[in-house]
Design a protein around this motif. Structure first.
Motif, PDB file in Angstrom:
ATOM      1  N   MET A   1      10.342  25.631 -65.398  1.00  0.00           N
ATOM      2  CA  MET A   1      10.794  26.990 -65.129  1.00  0.00           C
ATOM      3  C   MET A   1      12.191  26.967 -64.543  1.00  0.00           C
ATOM      4  O   MET A   1      12.483  26.195 -63.622  1.00  0.00           O
ATOM      5  N   ALA A   2      13.096  27.781 -65.095  1.00  0.00           N
ATOM      6  CA  ALA A   2      14.480  27.804 -64.627  1.00  0.00           C
ATOM      7  C   ALA A   2      14.542  28.362 -63.213  1.00  0.00           C
ATOM      8  O   ALA A   2      13.829  29.300 -62.850  1.00  0.00           O
ATOM      9  N   MET A   3      15.396  27.759 -62.391  1.00  0.00           N
ATOM     10  CA  MET A   3      15.559  28.180 -61.001  1.00  0.00           C
ATOM     11  C   MET A   3      16.720  29.153 -60.910  1.00  0.00           C
ATOM     12  O   MET A   3      17.842  28.832 -61.279  1.00  0.00           O
ATOM     13  N   GLN A   4      16.443  30.347 -60.432  1.00  0.00           N
ATOM     14  CA  GLN A   4      17.491  31.354 -60.341  1.00  0.00           C
ATOM     15  C   GLN A   4      18.483  30.998 -59.241  1.00  0.00           C
ATOM     16  O   GLN A   4      18.107  30.441 -58.208  1.00  0.00           O
ATOM     17  N   ASN A   5      19.738  31.322 -59.474  1.00  0.00           N
ATOM     18  CA  ASN A   5      20.771  31.064 -58.475  1.00  0.00           C
ATOM     19  C   ASN A   5      21.910  32.063 -58.651  1.00  0.00           C
ATOM     20  O   ASN A   5      21.906  32.872 -59.584  1.00  0.00           O
ATOM     21  N   ARG A   6      22.879  31.974 -57.763  1.00  0.00           N
ATOM     22  CA  ARG A   6      24.000  32.914 -57.752  1.00  0.00           C
ATOM     23  C   ARG A   6      25.332  32.204 -57.998  1.00  0.00           C
ATOM     24  O   ARG A   6      26.391  32.682 -57.592  1.00  0.00           O
ATOM     25  N   ILE A   7      25.282  31.051 -58.665  1.00  0.00           N
ATOM     26  CA  ILE A   7      26.512  30.289 -58.899  1.00  0.00           C
ATOM     27  C   ILE A   7      27.510  31.112 -59.703  1.00  0.00           C
ATOM     28  O   ILE A   7      28.703  31.190 -59.352  1.00  0.00           O
ATOM     29  N   ARG A   8      27.045  31.718 -60.775  1.00  0.00           N
ATOM     30  CA  ARG A   8      27.959  32.497 -61.624  1.00  0.00           C
ATOM     31  C   ARG A   8      28.580  33.649 -60.846  1.00  0.00           C
ATOM     32  O   ARG A   8      29.793  33.920 -60.970  1.00  0.00           O
ATOM     33  N   GLU A   9      27.773  34.313 -60.034  1.00  0.00           N
ATOM     34  CA  GLU A   9      28.294  35.429 -59.231  1.00  0.00           C
ATOM     35  C   GLU A   9      29.431  34.978 -58.327  1.00  0.00           C
ATOM     36  O   GLU A   9      30.482  35.628 -58.256  1.00  0.00           O
ATOM     37  N   TRP A  10      29.225  33.846 -57.632  1.00  0.00           N
ATOM     38  CA  TRP A  10      30.267  33.352 -56.730  1.00  0.00           C
ATOM     39  C   TRP A  10      31.468  32.818 -57.509  1.00  0.00           C
ATOM     40  O   TRP A  10      32.613  32.975 -57.077  1.00  0.00           O
ATOM     41  N   ARG A  11      31.210  32.189 -58.652  1.00  0.00           N
ATOM     42  CA  ARG A  11      32.334  31.674 -59.454  1.00  0.00           C
ATOM     43  C   ARG A  11      33.223  32.822 -59.918  1.00  0.00           C
ATOM     44  O   ARG A  11      34.465  32.743 -59.828  1.00  0.00           O
ATOM     45  N   GLU A  12      32.612  33.879 -60.427  1.00  0.00           N
ATOM     46  CA  GLU A  12      33.397  35.016 -60.909  1.00  0.00           C
ATOM     47  C   GLU A  12      34.077  35.740 -59.758  1.00  0.00           C
ATOM     48  O   GLU A  12      35.182  36.266 -59.905  1.00  0.00           O
ATOM     49  N   ARG A  13      33.422  35.760 -58.615  1.00  0.00           N
ATOM     50  CA  ARG A  13      34.042  36.382 -57.441  1.00  0.00           C
ATOM     51  C   ARG A  13      35.319  35.638 -57.041  1.00  0.00           C
ATOM     52  O   ARG A  13      36.274  36.238 -56.553  1.00  0.00           O
ATOM     53  N   ARG A  14      35.305  34.338 -57.254  1.00  0.00           N
ATOM     54  CA  ARG A  14      36.491  33.519 -56.925  1.00  0.00           C
ATOM     55  C   ARG A  14      37.490  33.473 -58.079  1.00  0.00           C
ATOM     56  O   ARG A  14      38.547  32.842 -57.971  1.00  0.00           O
ATOM     57  N   GLY A  15      37.173  34.110 -59.205  1.00  0.00           N
ATOM     58  CA  GLY A  15      38.094  34.149 -60.333  1.00  0.00           C
ATOM     59  C   GLY A  15      38.227  32.833 -61.058  1.00  0.00           C
ATOM     60  O   GLY A  15      39.295  32.536 -61.611  1.00  0.00           O
ATOM     61  N   LEU A  16      37.166  32.049 -61.097  1.00  0.00           N
ATOM     62  CA  LEU A  16      37.213  30.729 -61.719  1.00  0.00           C
ATOM     63  C   LEU A  16      36.454  30.720 -63.040  1.00  0.00           C
ATOM     64  O   LEU A  16      35.433  31.387 -63.198  1.00  0.00           O
ATOM     65  N   THR A  17      36.951  29.950 -63.986  1.00  0.00           N
ATOM     66  CA  THR A  17      36.207  29.677 -65.200  1.00  0.00           C
ATOM     67  C   THR A  17      35.255  28.511 -64.933  1.00  0.00           C
ATOM     68  O   THR A  17      35.361  27.823 -63.906  1.00  0.00           O
ATOM     69  N   MET A  18      34.322  28.273 -65.854  1.00  0.00           N
ATOM     70  CA  MET A  18      33.442  27.118 -65.698  1.00  0.00           C
ATOM     71  C   MET A  18      34.236  25.822 -65.677  1.00  0.00           C
ATOM     72  O   MET A  18      33.933  24.900 -64.920  1.00  0.00           O
ATOM     73  N   HIS A  19      35.260  25.768 -66.506  1.00  0.00           N
ATOM     74  CA  HIS A  19      36.097  24.563 -66.553  1.00  0.00           C
ATOM     75  C   HIS A  19      36.796  24.338 -65.213  1.00  0.00           C
ATOM     76  O   HIS A  19      36.832  23.209 -64.704  1.00  0.00           O
ATOM     77  N   GLU A  20      37.348  25.403 -64.628  1.00  0.00           N
ATOM     78  CA  GLU A  20      38.054  25.271 -63.356  1.00  0.00           C
ATOM     79  C   GLU A  20      37.110  24.867 -62.231  1.00  0.00           C
ATOM     80  O   GLU A  20      37.454  24.032 -61.390  1.00  0.00           O
ATOM     81  N   LEU A  21      35.918  25.466 -62.206  1.00  0.00           N
ATOM     82  CA  LEU A  21      34.947  25.072 -61.188  1.00  0.00           C
ATOM     83  C   LEU A  21      34.511  23.634 -61.399  1.00  0.00           C
ATOM     84  O   LEU A  21      34.359  22.865 -60.435  1.00  0.00           O
ATOM     85  N   GLY A  22      34.333  23.247 -62.664  1.00  0.00           N
ATOM     86  CA  GLY A  22      33.963  21.870 -62.952  1.00  0.00           C
ATOM     87  C   GLY A  22      35.005  20.877 -62.443  1.00  0.00           C
ATOM     88  O   GLY A  22      34.662  19.818 -61.913  1.00  0.00           O
ATOM     89  N   GLN A  23      36.288  21.234 -62.611  1.00  0.00           N
ATOM     90  CA  GLN A  23      37.344  20.358 -62.115  1.00  0.00           C
ATOM     91  C   GLN A  23      37.272  20.205 -60.596  1.00  0.00           C
ATOM     92  O   GLN A  23      37.528  19.127 -60.055  1.00  0.00           O
TER      93      GLN A  23
ATOM     94  N   ARG B   1      19.495  22.825 -65.292  1.00  0.00           N
ATOM     95  CA  ARG B   1      19.683  21.593 -64.531  1.00  0.00           C
ATOM     96  C   ARG B   1      19.307  21.883 -63.087  1.00  0.00           C
ATOM     97  O   ARG B   1      19.693  22.910 -62.536  1.00  0.00           O
ATOM     98  N   ARG B   2      18.543  20.979 -62.471  1.00  0.00           N
ATOM     99  CA  ARG B   2      18.048  21.217 -61.121  1.00  0.00           C
ATOM    100  C   ARG B   2      19.192  21.298 -60.128  1.00  0.00           C
ATOM    101  O   ARG B   2      20.090  20.447 -60.110  1.00  0.00           O
ATOM    102  N   LEU B   3      19.170  22.327 -59.311  1.00  0.00           N
ATOM    103  CA  LEU B   3      20.195  22.527 -58.297  1.00  0.00           C
ATOM    104  C   LEU B   3      19.767  21.793 -57.032  1.00  0.00           C
ATOM    105  O   LEU B   3      19.084  22.323 -56.175  1.00  0.00           O
ATOM    106  N   THR B   4      20.168  20.540 -56.949  1.00  0.00           N
ATOM    107  CA  THR B   4      19.797  19.711 -55.804  1.00  0.00           C
ATOM    108  C   THR B   4      20.649  20.061 -54.592  1.00  0.00           C
ATOM    109  O   THR B   4      21.647  20.780 -54.683  1.00  0.00           O
TER     110      THR B   4
END
Length: 253
Positions: free
Chosen positions: A1-23, A40-43
Motif C-alpha cells: 500500500m502506497a504511503m501518503q506524504n506531502r513531498i510534492r506539496e513542499w517541493r512545489e512550495r519551494r519552486g523546485l522541479t523533481m530534478h532540482e530536488l533530486g540534485q 518507494r518507502r519513505l524511510t
C-alpha cells in the motif's frame, strides 16, 4: 500500500522541479517521483535528507495519519532521527527565509528580528559545538548559539551557516574561536577548506565535525589535511555524512 506524504506539496512550495530536488539530495528525479507517489518507502533517512533540502521538519512531509508514534515507530522504519525534534517554523514572507539546517544538525525555530533600515540582517545561524578531540573534532550539540550578520557571499543561500573553529589543528589557517562561514551548495575542490560530518556509531553522539582541508576522495576513502601537527587523515567514505565548503574572500564570483 502506497504511503501518503506531502513531498510534492513542499517541493512545489519551494519552486523546485523533481530534478532540482533530486540534485539537492543526491538522487535522480525518478527516485523523487517514486517517493512522492509512495511507491518507494519513505524511510527516516530519506525524510531527513528531503526535509533539509526543502527547509522543513521531517514530520512536515507526512500526513497526520502517518506521523510517528510516541514510541518512535514509523511503519517498519525506525523513528525520526534527532535531526529535527522541534516543529517546523511557520512559513514567513520575510525577505530572508529561515535557514535550512545542514545535515546532522537539529532544527531550531526560525529566528527573525527587526532589522533597522540599511542594516545587515542578523539571520545566519551559528551552530553550537563542544570540543571533542586533539584533531580539532567537535560534537554538534544541535542548537543555534546565536545569529550573526550574513556576509555578502552567503546572500540568498538559505542553508548557509557558520561554526566556530575548535582547537588548534588548523593553525595558522584557522584559529580557535574564529568564525567560519559555510555554503553547502558550493562544489568541493582539491585544496578547499571544509566542514565534514562523520558518523560515529554512538547513538548519544551521532556525528562529529571536523574543519579540515580537502585533499581527495576515492570510491572508498575521504582524504583530509590538517596543519598542526601537519598530517593527512583518512575516513571511510561510508561514514561521511556530509562535506560542506567553507567560503571566504577567494570564493566570490
Amino acid at each position: 500500500m502506497a504511503m501518503q506524504n506531502r513531498i510534492r506539496e513542499w517541493r512545489e512550495r519551494r519552486g523546485l522541479t523533481m530534478h532540482e530536488l533530486g540534485q539537492r539530495v543526491g538522487t535522480e528525479a525518478s527516485q523523487i517521483n517514486k517517493l512522492e507517489k509512495g511507491s518507494r518507502r519513505l524511510t527516516a533517512e530519506w525524510m531527513g535528507r528531503l526535509a533539509r533540502a526543502l527547509d522543513c521538519a521531517p514530520a512536515d512531509l507526512l500526513v497526520p495519519d502517518h506521523l510517528p508514534t510516541a514510541g518512535g515507530e514509523l511503519g517498519e522504519t525506525a523513528g525520526l532521527p534527532p535531526l529535527a525534534p522541534h516543529p517546523a517554523a511557520p512559513l514567513s514572507p520575510a525577505t530572508h527565509p529561515a535557514p535550512t539546517q545542514p545535515t546532522g544538525f537539529v532544527a531550531e525555530p526560525a529566528h527573525e528580528t527587526a532589522t533597522p533600515p540599511g542594516a545587515t540582517p542578523r539571520d545566519l545561524p551559528v551552530y553550537g559545538a563542544a570540543m571533542g578531540g586533539d584533531d580539532g573534532a567537535f560534537d554538534f550539540n544541535g542548537t543555534v548559539n546565536e545569529y550573526v550578520a550574513r556576509p555578502p557571499i552567503l546572500a540568498g543561500v538559505a542553508n548557509g551557516y557558520a561554526v566556530y573553529v575548535q582547537g588548534e589543528s588548523m593553525e595558522p589557517r584557522y584559529f580557535a574561536g574564529e568564525l567560519v562561514h559555510v555554503n553547502p551548495n558550493r562544489p568541493i575542490t582539491p585544496g578547499c577548506f571544509v566542514v565534514v560530518q562523520i558518523r560515529t556509531g554512538d547513538p548519544h553522539v551521532p556525528t562529529r565535525g571536523l574543519i579540515k582541508q580537502f585533499v581527495r576522495r576515492t570510491p572508498t576513502r575521504l582524504h583530509l589535511r590538517q596543519f598542526n601537527p601537519r598530517g593527512e587523515l583518512e575516513h571511510e567514505l561510508g561514514q561521511v555524512l556530509s562535506i560542506h565548503r567553507i567560503v571566504g574572500a577567494s570564493d566570490y564570483g
